[in-house]
Design a protein around this motif. Sequence first.
Motif, mmCIF file in Angstrom:
data_model
loop_
_atom_site.group_PDB
_atom_site.id
_atom_site.type_symbol
_atom_site.label_atom_id
_atom_site.label_comp_id
_atom_site.label_asym_id
_atom_site.label_seq_id
_atom_site.Cartn_x
_atom_site.Cartn_y
_atom_site.Cartn_z
ATOM 1 N N ILE A 114 1.042 -1.190 0.053
ATOM 2 C CA ILE A 114 -0.065 -0.035 -0.070
ATOM 3 C C ILE A 114 0.920 1.124 0.190
ATOM 4 O O ILE A 114 0.812 1.823 0.940
ATOM 5 C CB ILE A 114 -1.004 -0.131 1.215
ATOM 6 N N VAL A 115 1.753 1.396 -0.966
ATOM 7 C CA VAL A 115 2.425 2.525 -1.231
ATOM 8 C C VAL A 115 1.768 3.468 -2.647
ATOM 9 O O VAL A 115 1.137 2.797 -3.183
ATOM 10 C CB VAL A 115 3.922 2.151 -1.702
ATOM 11 N N PRO A 116 2.387 4.781 -2.637
ATOM 12 C CA PRO A 116 1.454 5.453 -3.604
ATOM 13 C C PRO A 116 2.213 5.035 -4.989
ATOM 14 O O PRO A 116 3.420 4.755 -5.139
ATOM 15 C CB PRO A 116 1.990 6.755 -3.122
ATOM 16 N N THR A 117 1.351 5.295 -6.112
ATOM 17 C CA THR A 117 1.590 5.444 -7.318
ATOM 18 C C THR A 117 1.482 6.766 -7.844
ATOM 19 O O THR A 117 0.220 7.141 -7.990
ATOM 20 C CB THR A 117 0.753 4.086 -8.260
ATOM 21 N N LEU A 118 2.526 7.363 -8.376
ATOM 22 C CA LEU A 118 2.388 8.770 -8.708
ATOM 23 C C LEU A 118 2.421 8.838 -10.309
ATOM 24 O O LEU A 118 2.423 7.665 -11.098
ATOM 25 C CB LEU A 118 3.701 9.416 -8.214
ATOM 26 N N VAL A 119 2.316 9.797 -10.764
ATOM 27 C CA VAL A 119 2.237 10.158 -12.149
ATOM 28 C C VAL A 119 3.519 11.135 -12.674
ATOM 29 O O VAL A 119 3.783 12.273 -12.110
ATOM 30 C CB VAL A 119 1.152 11.027 -12.629
ATOM 31 N N ARG A 120 4.276 10.737 -13.477
ATOM 32 C CA ARG A 120 5.210 11.598 -13.978
ATOM 33 C C ARG A 120 4.813 12.736 -14.940
ATOM 34 O O ARG A 120 3.835 12.736 -15.284
ATOM 35 C CB ARG A 120 6.448 10.897 -14.805
ATOM 36 N N ASP A 121 5.884 13.541 -15.099
ATOM 37 C CA ASP A 121 5.302 14.905 -16.040
ATOM 38 C C ASP A 121 5.004 14.294 -17.341
ATOM 39 O O ASP A 121 5.764 13.419 -17.947
ATOM 40 C CB ASP A 121 6.448 15.794 -16.143
ATOM 41 N N GLY A 122 4.084 14.629 -17.817
ATOM 42 C CA GLY A 122 3.401 13.997 -19.209
ATOM 43 C C GLY A 122 2.472 12.953 -18.936
ATOM 44 O O GLY A 122 1.991 12.408 -20.098
ATOM 45 N N GLY A 123 2.336 12.559 -17.577
ATOM 46 C CA GLY A 123 0.922 11.590 -17.499
ATOM 47 C C GLY A 123 1.327 10.012 -17.310
ATOM 48 O O GLY A 123 0.459 9.285 -17.292
ATOM 49 N N GLU A 124 2.822 9.650 -17.515
ATOM 50 C CA GLU A 124 2.954 8.252 -17.287
ATOM 51 C C GLU A 124 2.955 7.882 -15.818
ATOM 52 O O GLU A 124 3.477 8.405 -15.074
ATOM 53 C CB GLU A 124 4.332 8.244 -18.050
ATOM 54 N N PRO A 125 2.245 6.720 -15.637
ATOM 55 C CA PRO A 125 2.263 6.245 -14.128
ATOM 56 C C PRO A 125 3.782 5.906 -13.981
ATOM 57 O O PRO A 125 4.254 5.382 -14.461
ATOM 58 C CB PRO A 125 1.209 5.146 -14.404
ATOM 59 N N ASP A 126 3.902 6.148 -12.755
ATOM 60 C CA ASP A 126 5.347 5.637 -11.980
ATOM 61 C C ASP A 126 5.235 4.751 -11.009
ATOM 62 O O ASP A 126 4.718 5.021 -9.898
ATOM 63 C CB ASP A 126 5.837 6.908 -11.269
ATOM 64 N N LEU A 127 5.468 3.482 -11.699
ATOM 65 C CA LEU A 127 5.274 2.254 -10.477
ATOM 66 C C LEU A 127 6.647 1.882 -9.889
ATOM 67 O O LEU A 127 6.606 1.009 -9.323
ATOM 68 C CB LEU A 127 5.168 0.941 -11.618
ATOM 69 N N SER A 128 7.495 2.876 -9.805
ATOM 70 C CA SER A 128 8.827 2.583 -9.008
ATOM 71 C C SER A 128 8.932 2.132 -7.708
ATOM 72 O O SER A 128 9.616 1.353 -7.328
ATOM 73 C CB SER A 128 10.042 3.700 -9.493
ATOM 74 N N THR A 129 7.912 2.658 -6.959
ATOM 75 C CA THR A 129 7.948 2.292 -5.750
ATOM 76 C C THR A 129 7.108 0.992 -5.611
ATOM 77 O O THR A 129 7.749 0.206 -4.586
ATOM 78 C CB THR A 129 6.998 3.489 -4.869
ATOM 79 N N VAL A 130 6.380 0.737 -6.288
ATOM 80 C CA VAL A 130 5.739 -0.570 -6.269
ATOM 81 C C VAL A 130 6.612 -1.556 -6.641
ATOM 82 O O VAL A 130 6.747 -2.779 -5.820
ATOM 83 C CB VAL A 130 4.530 -0.569 -7.076
ATOM 84 N N GLU A 131 7.258 -1.310 -7.603
ATOM 85 C CA GLU A 131 8.295 -2.497 -8.187
ATOM 86 C C GLU A 131 9.467 -2.487 -7.131
ATOM 87 O O GLU A 131 9.915 -3.789 -6.874
ATOM 88 C CB GLU A 131 8.875 -1.760 -9.421
ATOM 89 N N ALA A 132 9.853 -1.551 -6.428
ATOM 90 C CA ALA A 132 10.686 -1.706 -5.417
ATOM 91 C C ALA A 132 10.276 -2.696 -4.264
ATOM 92 O O ALA A 132 11.036 -3.197 -3.734
ATOM 93 C CB ALA A 132 11.202 -0.333 -4.819
ATOM 94 N N VAL A 133 9.015 -2.296 -3.715
ATOM 95 C CA VAL A 133 8.486 -3.276 -2.976
ATOM 96 C C VAL A 133 8.585 -4.937 -3.121
ATOM 97 O O VAL A 133 8.890 -5.690 -2.523
ATOM 98 C CB VAL A 133 7.035 -2.721 -2.412
ATOM 99 N N VAL A 134 8.132 -4.938 -4.520
ATOM 100 C CA VAL A 134 8.018 -6.101 -5.018
ATOM 101 C C VAL A 134 9.137 -7.126 -5.157
ATOM 102 O O VAL A 134 9.426 -8.348 -4.908
ATOM 103 C CB VAL A 134 7.434 -6.272 -6.757
ATOM 104 N N ALA A 135 10.244 -6.160 -5.558
ATOM 105 C CA ALA A 135 11.961 -6.675 -5.412
ATOM 106 C C ALA A 135 12.178 -7.420 -4.147
ATOM 107 O O ALA A 135 12.883 -8.223 -3.699
ATOM 108 C CB ALA A 135 12.605 -5.763 -5.758
ATOM 109 N N ASP A 136 11.604 -6.507 -3.039
ATOM 110 C CA ASP A 136 12.023 -6.933 -1.678
ATOM 111 C C ASP A 136 11.071 -8.023 -1.163
ATOM 112 O O ASP A 136 11.813 -9.108 -0.632
ATOM 113 C CB ASP A 136 11.661 -5.718 -0.672
ATOM 114 N N ILE A 137 9.927 -8.202 -1.527
ATOM 115 C CA ILE A 137 9.200 -9.181 -1.407
ATOM 116 C C ILE A 137 9.723 -10.485 -2.167
ATOM 117 O O ILE A 137 9.529 -11.634 -1.438
ATOM 118 C CB ILE A 137 7.487 -9.010 -1.792
ATOM 119 N N SER A 138 10.158 -10.586 -3.394
ATOM 120 C CA SER A 138 10.796 -11.349 -4.215
ATOM 121 C C SER A 138 11.770 -12.180 -3.257
ATOM 122 O O SER A 138 12.137 -13.470 -3.274
ATOM 123 C CB SER A 138 11.271 -11.251 -5.280
ATOM 124 N N THR A 139 12.633 -11.522 -2.426
ATOM 125 C CA THR A 139 13.707 -12.091 -1.890
ATOM 126 C C THR A 139 13.457 -13.073 -0.565
ATOM 127 O O THR A 139 14.335 -13.887 -0.121
ATOM 128 C CB THR A 139 14.669 -10.984 -0.939
#
Length: 474
Positions: A114-139
Amino acid sequence: MVSGLYDDASEADRRNDSTKADRRDALTSGRLPVAVYGLGKMGLPLAAVFADTGMRVLGVDVDPDVVDCVANGDCHVEEPGLAPLVAELVETGRLDATTDGPAAAAEAAVHVIIVPTLVRDGGEPDLSTVEAVVADISTGLAPGDLVVLESTVPPRTARDVVTPTLEAETGLDRGEFGVAVCPERTASGRALRDIRGSYPKVVGGIDAESTRAALLLYADVTSNRVTPVADATTAEAVKVFEGIYRDVNIALANELATTCDDLGISVREAIETANQLPVCDIHDPGPGVGGHCIPNYPHFLMDRVETETPLTATARAVNERMPIVTVDRLEHELERTGGELRDASVAVLGLTYRAGVPELRNAPALDVIAELDRRGASVVAVDPFVDPESVDIPGLPIDDLPETSLDAVVLTTPHTAFDRIDWETIDPLVLVDARDALSLENTHHRVVTLGVGTPPDESTTAQDRSILGQVDAQ
């Protein structure tokens, strides 16, 4: 022995009541620990409610100050009822916090993101925080574990991003672990109540067993029903569609509000009366749309589909322009009084995006102030919940308004603290009410309400509207 909530067993075993009871007992007794990734304004209340049902919860956050605060039984989130609940849960050992995501993943059997998903300039969704959490979970992901996305994400994120990443990083096959979506439906100021049952929960998994496991997880969390949908993508779309509906509806109200002068009517009155019909539910106009949710969710759809979505795009453009419309209205009224916006002294009342909430993200007031600055006005801001100086805007205490020389006042966020302002001690040329929140009767002020038209040659003052209201009542 129950190894996890997810189990790729036979259909008969899934329906076995004793198996379900064993899994629920393992969860609520703490034998299946839950990790909640993200301890912000939505994550901490969720972690607390999980723990309050008997689960053993480990909260994870990248901010060491947040983790230290929670681990000590303190609460950094302003939310009714949350501070004493966190203190109790930490004292009893049902809630703890850490910055070590991989360690939490190794310990937990249920992983809730339950981390935020933001939007970059130009309207592209920024999933970097979600992806970082998924990387931690995968370990630390183990067979039988369940991963749940409560973060609002673009549709197909669970299917196309989360699940393939977990498979690639862990070597586990789909079917050895579960992935489901349960989008949060929570508002600041009422988070505990919302999580516990204000609205139905929605769950959808990447397979039937993921959905079943998510149903089991949330069954004891909410007093409301848990609604399963066809799959994870549908669950993601439910939340995104809810936000788009509100954005489009508000855009309609805002567009109608801009016609008030041409029609010479109160569009707000027309909307309120039209809404007496059950088939009509037009929202309120205003100076824009703020917060983390509504301004971002249209981009979650538009960026992920090839189909053109002109209505969604137009609604977003209409709402993004409303701060300019608000300043246009102010400038026009100043000119009608013989003044001008350049070098005018303007007080903006309310910085936060919503009344009573200390949140500045995408707040329309910030865009109103930026436009006032661009046109040469001198701006001060008044807000009882946030310090304007924190965003490099000169601040003014409410009680200092009478002693301040002002050419105009713009109310953008109707905090209840503004109800105590004695307007007869303040003498601006123009008062713009962008929320129709001020009850000013028999006043000498030139009051302009967004969505309320004025005749071409004179202003409709609050006193005029009061007289009209008395005539209508007769």
